[in-house]
Design an enzyme around this catalytic site. Structure first.
Site, short mmCIF file in Angstrom:
data_model
loop_
_atom_site.label_atom_id
_atom_site.label_comp_id
_atom_site.label_asym_id
_atom_site.label_seq_id
_atom_site.Cartn_x
_atom_site.Cartn_y
_atom_site.Cartn_z
N LYS A 111 7.14 -1.47 -4.84
CA LYS A 111 7.09 -2.35 -6.01
C LYS A 111 6.66 -1.67 -7.32
O LYS A 111 7.09 -1.80 -8.29
CB LYS A 111 6.17 -3.51 -5.81
CG LYS A 111 6.81 -4.60 -4.46
CD LYS A 111 5.92 -5.72 -3.96
CE LYS A 111 6.53 -6.59 -3.00
NZ LYS A 111 5.41 -7.47 -2.57
N SER B 20 1.44 -4.51 -5.06
CA SER B 20 0.66 -5.15 -3.88
C SER B 20 1.47 -5.58 -2.88
O SER B 20 2.49 -6.20 -3.32
CB SER B 20 -0.36 -5.76 -4.67
OG SER B 20 -1.19 -6.17 -3.51
N ASP B 21 1.04 -5.75 -1.67
CA ASP B 21 1.77 -6.72 -0.83
C ASP B 21 0.62 -6.94 0.29
O ASP B 21 -0.09 -6.29 0.63
CB ASP B 21 2.96 -5.46 -0.05
CG ASP B 21 3.88 -6.76 0.50
OD1 ASP B 21 4.68 -7.44 0.02
OD2 ASP B 21 3.81 -6.73 1.72
N GLN B 22 0.92 -7.97 1.08
CA GLN B 22 -0.09 -8.32 2.14
C GLN B 22 0.76 -8.80 3.24
O GLN B 22 1.97 -9.67 3.11
CB GLN B 22 -0.75 -9.62 1.64
CG GLN B 22 -1.87 -10.08 2.66
CD GLN B 22 -2.65 -11.14 2.38
OE1 GLN B 22 -2.25 -12.52 2.20
NE2 GLN B 22 -4.06 -10.78 1.86
N ALA C 118 -2.06 -4.09 0.87
CA ALA C 118 -2.04 -2.73 0.12
C ALA C 118 -1.92 -2.95 -1.41
O ALA C 118 -1.42 -3.87 -1.74
CB ALA C 118 -0.75 -2.19 0.92
#
Length: 196
Positions: free
Chosen positions: A55, A71-73, A108
């Site tokens: 991203k 960011s990613d979860q 992250a």
């Protein structure tokens, strides 16, 4: 101040936008064009890391002078990735699977600036211990909050806190979607100190 590079949040998440606003840095938002499909056999932590970096890189490619945050979860239930449920039915399934379990929310964050060649990423895992929830509690929670856009079908910053018995983390904003302690360290390393 006028020499500060532009800061861009590569996310359409309102939760991440609200968290980033806490740092009082001017920023804009851009939607990253990234396929979020997990790779075959990809572990939840690896998926979160890969997507956060993808991203940030996707938005940085369009804005090479800017400092870009991605960011990613991914919710990790015994090695299985749980994403955003999208529907009430899928949220019920997720919460039933998570009741009485410890779920690790793998959050992250990545920071990229193409112009300077800066690239960093980190992972902030949060272990959430869910109570042994009844079907009635699950239904009442979902009807009240409708957390269908949240990984793991729960919002800890709101009524979802009633679903859990404990949380363990060294970065308290990670569970909401953007680990600000880690992000501040990366922004300082990229040359953008929130306190200067």
């Amino acid at each position: 101040m006028q020499n500060r590079p532009a800061l861009i949040l590569g996310s359409t998440s309102r939760y991440r936008r609200e968290l980033l606003e806490r740092l009082r840095l001017p920023f804009t938002v851009a939607a990253p064009d990234v396929d979020e499909t997990p790779l075959p056999g990809e572990a939840p932590a690896a998926l979160a890391r890969r997507l956060a970096l993808a991203k940030a890189r996707a938005v940085a490619a369009l804005h090479p002078q800017a400092i870009v945050i991605g960011s990613d979860q991914v919710a990790d239930l015994n090695g299985k990735s749980l994403g955003k449920p999208g529907t009430h039915e899928r949220a019920v399934e997720q919460l039933r699977a998570m009741r009485g379990q410890a779920v690790v929310f793998q959050t992250a964050v990545a920071v990229v600036c193409q112009a300077t060649g800066f690239e960093a990423q980190d992972l902030a895992p949060v272990t959430v211990r869910f109570r042994d929830l009844s079907d009635a509690e699950i239904e009442a929670y979902l009807r009240a909050e409708e957390p269908y856009d949240c990984a793991g079908s729960a919002k800890s910053e709101a009524l979802g806190i009633a679903l859990v018995s404990a949380m363990e983390s060294d970065d308290p904003t990670a569970l909401v979607g953007l680990p600000l302690i880690r992000l501040c360290a990366m922004l300082r390393a990229a040359g953008l100190d929130p306190l200067s």
